[in-house]
Write an enzyme that holds these catalytic residues in place. Structure first.
Site, PDB file in Angstrom:
ATOM      1  N   ARG A  13      50.337  31.966  56.369  1.00  0.00           N
ATOM      2  CA  ARG A  13      49.828  32.343  55.040  1.00  0.00           C
ATOM      3  C   ARG A  13      49.361  31.116  54.256  1.00  0.00           C
ATOM      4  O   ARG A  13      48.173  30.911  54.057  1.00  0.00           O
ATOM      5  CB  ARG A  13      50.919  33.127  54.267  1.00  0.00           C
ATOM      6  N   ASP A  14      50.288  30.265  53.855  1.00  0.00           N
ATOM      7  CA  ASP A  14      49.929  29.106  53.033  1.00  0.00           C
ATOM      8  C   ASP A  14      48.980  28.190  53.807  1.00  0.00           C
ATOM      9  O   ASP A  14      48.028  27.639  53.243  1.00  0.00           O
ATOM     10  CB  ASP A  14      51.211  28.348  52.651  1.00  0.00           C
ATOM     11  N   HIS A 205      60.016  24.682  48.286  1.00  0.00           N
ATOM     12  CA  HIS A 205      58.723  24.817  48.977  1.00  0.00           C
ATOM     13  C   HIS A 205      57.908  23.579  48.604  1.00  0.00           C
ATOM     14  O   HIS A 205      57.310  23.516  47.534  1.00  0.00           O
ATOM     15  CB  HIS A 205      58.081  26.114  48.463  1.00  0.00           C
ATOM     16  N   HIS A 207      55.024  20.781  49.117  1.00  0.00           N
ATOM     17  CA  HIS A 207      53.812  20.251  49.738  1.00  0.00           C
ATOM     18  C   HIS A 207      53.991  18.735  49.839  1.00  0.00           C
ATOM     19  O   HIS A 207      54.711  18.127  49.049  1.00  0.00           O
ATOM     20  CB  HIS A 207      52.584  20.654  48.918  1.00  0.00           C
ATOM     21  N   CYS A 238      46.548  25.134  48.475  1.00  0.00           N
ATOM     22  CA  CYS A 238      46.075  26.255  47.674  1.00  0.00           C
ATOM     23  C   CYS A 238      44.687  25.877  47.152  1.00  0.00           C
ATOM     24  O   CYS A 238      44.532  24.838  46.510  1.00  0.00           O
ATOM     25  CB  CYS A 238      47.047  26.512  46.520  1.00  0.00           C
ATOM     26  N   ASN A 247      51.776  21.632  53.508  1.00  0.00           N
ATOM     27  CA  ASN A 247      53.223  21.749  53.293  1.00  0.00           C
ATOM     28  C   ASN A 247      53.955  20.706  54.130  1.00  0.00           C
ATOM     29  O   ASN A 247      53.400  20.142  55.076  1.00  0.00           O
ATOM     30  CB  ASN A 247      53.708  23.125  53.758  1.00  0.00           C
TER      31      ASN A 247
HETATM   32  P1  HMG Z   1      40.888  39.367  39.068  1.00  0.00           P
HETATM   33  O1  HMG Z   1      39.473  39.164  39.505  1.00  0.00           O
HETATM   34  O2  HMG Z   1      41.291  38.880  37.714  1.00  0.00           O
HETATM   35  O3  HMG Z   1      41.372  40.865  39.267  1.00  0.00           O
HETATM   36  O4  HMG Z   1      41.825  38.684  40.164  1.00  0.00           O
HETATM   37  P2  HMG Z   1      41.109  42.192  38.508  1.00  0.00           P
HETATM   38  O5  HMG Z   1      42.443  42.809  38.296  1.00  0.00           O
HETATM   39  O6  HMG Z   1      40.181  41.976  37.325  1.00  0.00           O
HETATM   40  O7  HMG Z   1      40.310  43.000  39.630  1.00  0.00           O
HETATM   41  C1  HMG Z   1      39.047  42.579  40.077  1.00  0.00           C
HETATM   42  C2  HMG Z   1      38.789  43.212  41.429  1.00  0.00           C
HETATM   43  O8  HMG Z   1      39.739  42.724  42.391  1.00  0.00           O
HETATM   44  C3  HMG Z   1      38.923  44.737  41.403  1.00  0.00           C
HETATM   45  O9  HMG Z   1      38.011  45.244  42.365  1.00  0.00           O
HETATM   46  C4  HMG Z   1      40.324  44.958  41.942  1.00  0.00           C
HETATM   47  O10 HMG Z   1      40.491  46.201  42.577  1.00  0.00           O
HETATM   48  C5  HMG Z   1      40.429  43.825  42.973  1.00  0.00           C
HETATM   49  P3  HMG Z   1      36.545  45.796  41.913  1.00  0.00           P
HETATM   50  O11 HMG Z   1      36.851  46.871  40.902  1.00  0.00           O
HETATM   51  O12 HMG Z   1      35.837  44.592  41.322  1.00  0.00           O
HETATM   52  O13 HMG Z   1      35.975  46.264  43.200  1.00  0.00           O
HETATM   53  N1  HMG Z   1      41.818  43.439  43.262  1.00  0.00           N
HETATM   54  C6  HMG Z   1      42.298  43.272  44.502  1.00  0.00           C
HETATM   55  N2  HMG Z   1      41.718  43.399  45.720  1.00  0.00           N
HETATM   56  C7  HMG Z   1      42.511  43.139  46.782  1.00  0.00           C
HETATM   57  N3  HMG Z   1      43.820  42.785  46.692  1.00  0.00           N
HETATM   58  C8  HMG Z   1      44.402  42.649  45.498  1.00  0.00           C
HETATM   59  C9  HMG Z   1      43.628  42.906  44.340  1.00  0.00           C
HETATM   60  N4  HMG Z   1      43.914  42.857  43.028  1.00  0.00           N
HETATM   61  C10 HMG Z   1      42.789  43.190  42.375  1.00  0.00           C
HETATM   62  N5  HMG Z   1      45.674  42.307  45.440  1.00  0.00           N
HETATM   63  C11 HMG Z   1      43.846  38.437  41.415  1.00  0.00           C
HETATM   64  C12 HMG Z   1      43.233  38.710  40.045  1.00  0.00           C
HETATM   65  C13 HMG Z   1      45.322  38.147  41.207  1.00  0.00           C
HETATM   66  C14 HMG Z   1      43.648  39.637  42.298  1.00  0.00           C
HETATM   67  C15 HMG Z   1      43.113  37.200  42.026  1.00  0.00           C
HETATM   68  O14 HMG Z   1      43.149  36.170  41.089  1.00  0.00           O
HETATM   69  C16 HMG Z   1      43.732  36.747  43.303  1.00  0.00           C
HETATM   70  O15 HMG Z   1      43.701  37.428  44.299  1.00  0.00           O
HETATM   71  N6  HMG Z   1      44.332  35.505  43.296  1.00  0.00           N
HETATM   72  C17 HMG Z   1      45.032  35.025  44.459  1.00  0.00           C
HETATM   73  C18 HMG Z   1      44.966  33.544  44.534  1.00  0.00           C
HETATM   74  C19 HMG Z   1      45.800  33.090  45.721  1.00  0.00           C
HETATM   75  O16 HMG Z   1      46.033  33.830  46.652  1.00  0.00           O
HETATM   76  N7  HMG Z   1      46.233  31.806  45.682  1.00  0.00           N
HETATM   77  C20 HMG Z   1      47.017  31.266  46.741  1.00  0.00           C
HETATM   78  C21 HMG Z   1      48.388  31.842  46.828  1.00  0.00           C
HETATM   79  S1  HMG Z   1      49.553  31.127  45.693  1.00  0.00           S
HETATM   80  C22 HMG Z   1      50.080  29.682  46.496  1.00  0.00           C
HETATM   81  O17 HMG Z   1      49.533  29.300  47.493  1.00  0.00           O
HETATM   82  C23 HMG Z   1      51.279  28.944  45.965  1.00  0.00           C
HETATM   83  C24 HMG Z   1      52.522  29.141  46.829  1.00  0.00           C
HETATM   84  O18 HMG Z   1      52.312  28.703  48.155  1.00  0.00           O
HETATM   85  C25 HMG Z   1      53.701  28.342  46.239  1.00  0.00           C
HETATM   86  C26 HMG Z   1      53.326  26.901  45.906  1.00  0.00           C
HETATM   87  O19 HMG Z   1      52.857  26.174  46.769  1.00  0.00           O
HETATM   88  O20 HMG Z   1      53.551  26.543  44.726  1.00  0.00           O
HETATM   89  C27 HMG Z   1      52.949  30.607  46.870  1.00  0.00           C
HETATM   90 MG    MG Z   2      52.347  26.575  48.810  1.00  0.00          MG
END
Ligand code: HMG
Ligand code: MG
Length: 315
Positions: A13-14, A205, A207, A238, A247
């Site tokens: 995933r990450d 966690h 990095h 990310c 990581n």
């Molecule tokens: P948004 O554009 O603000 O969402 O994104 P919205 O609620 O306005 O919806 C827009 C469109 O997205 C809509 O579709 C929704 O249905 C769709 P449309 O009507 O335009 O066709 N939608 C989705 N589609 C699929 N799956 C979903 C989903 N939700 C809404 N779940 C959102 C908001 C949160 C969805 C977006 O910003 C997003 O997906 N962000 C994810 C970013 C990400 O994955 N970052 C990496 C992970 S975090 C990380 O790595 C840190 C970690 O490892 C820990 C660390 O290291 O600190 C965990």
């Molecule tokens: Mg991470």
């Protein structure tokens, strides 16, 4: 000592969410299966986020539907909201992880909403997941520093960790998203959260952007943490965290843990093979230190401690 440390593998995933090249679903499936076969107790498989935001994992449903599960291994998936949870459930997820951040600046970049808004979105998703019997982990990103805000007060991290715990996350993982933490500060933040939530529910966690990750984990082990995240071959990052790199590499972590006398259940030579294989697939050398030792020069000292009779249940 022979205590168990639960290593949470986040590479599929990450790691793969940050890959510039397209990784076929078949390779992702093979990676998950091979990691689980090394004895890792938890393999975070993919994420159900917006494909517009993370195109690298747009095949999450396909991946989750097709890898062979090993008994005793947990395969959580990351979800940002109730839509993601619904997709994850349709695809057969058995555990989920939700995520937010300690700063509004990062939360806005990563999920297009403030921390409070993200907590409000997560609350019903966590309640729903728990109502259908899924264990939930919660991540707090930027627990040691933020690429947009800079320093992050400890109290802000504690507040978010508490909110996640109170809404029903069994486990809270503190993310050093951009790898700025140093050992004493990492331990201080961990301890402050553990004082409120309990150390048994905490994970770290790290990095490894500045080469501090192993030292940070060591300091946290001394404070009592027994769940540590890592990614095979040091994959990870990310796309919304400027300057974040991979990581802590799982093989470097497992080597240290075994040397400290902690049991992990992980077959380190098998894990190293997975590290070399996935790195080859991605067209580069492993980012881990162990992965760069020539196989014919590899000496793994000391041998892995045996698993304790009673292992803590997976969260
Ligand atoms: P948004 O554009 O603000 O969402 O994104 P919205 O609620 O306005 O919806 C827009 C469109 O997205 C809509 O579709 C929704 O249905 C769709 P449309 O009507 O335009 O066709 N939608 C989705 N589609 C699929 N799956 C979903 C989903 N939700 C809404 N779940 C959102 C908001 C949160 C969805 C977006 O910003 C997003 O997906 N962000 C994810 C970013 C990400 O994955 N970052 C990496 C992970 S975090 C990380 O790595 C840190 C970690 O490892 C820990 C660390 O290291 O600190 C965990
Ligand atoms: Mg991470």
């Amino acid at each position: 000592m022979n205590e168990f440390v639960r290593v949470v593998e986040v590479g599929p995933r990450d790691g793969l969410q940050n890959e510039p090249s397209e990784v076929p679903a078949a390779t992702k499936i093979c990676l998950i299966e091979r990691l689980a076969a090394t004895g890792l107790p938890v393999v975070e498989a993919t994420s159900f986020v917006s494909a517009k935001w993370i195109p690298q994992l747009a095949d999450a449903g396909q991946v989750l539907a097709h890898f062979r599960r090993r008994p005793g291994v947990a395969y959580p998936v990351l979800v940002p909201n109730i839509i993601g949870l619904e997709h994850a459930l349709e695809a057969g997820a058995g555990q989920v992880a939700v995520f937010t951040a300690a700063t509004d600046a990062f939360s806005l970049k990563n999920t297009n909403c403030s921390v409070d808004e993200s907590l409000a979105r997560l609350r019903p998703a966590v309640a729903y997941a728990r109502a259908v019997g899924l264990p939930v982990r919660g991540y707090v990103s930027c627990a040691l520093g933020c690429p947009y805000q800079g320093e992050v007060p400890v109290k802000d991290v504690v507040k978010v960790a508490r909110a996640l715990a109170e809404m029903g996350c069994e486990e809270i993982s503190l993310g050093d998203t951009i790898g700025v933490g140093t050992p004493h500060r990492t331990r201080e933040v961990l301890q402050a959260c553990a004082d409120q939530i309990g150390m048994a529910r905490m994970a770290v966690h790290c990095h490894d952007t500045r080469g501090q990750a192993l030292a940070n984990v060591y300091a946290c082990l001394e404070a009592g943490v027994r769940t540590v995240d890592a990614a095979v071959a040091g994959l990870g990052g990310c796309p919304y965290a400027v300057g974040a790199t991979g990581n802590l590499a799982t093989e470097d972590l497992v080597y240290m843990l075994h040397g400290l006398g902690f049991a992990t259940g992980v077959d380190l030579p098998a894990l190293l093979e997975v590290s070399r294989w996935i790195s080859q697939m991605l067209g580069r050398a492993p980012a881990s230190r162990l992965g760069r030792v020539a196989p014919d020069r590899l000496i793994l000292l000391p041998p892995a401690p045996p698993l304790p009779a009673a292992r803590p249940a997976a969260a």
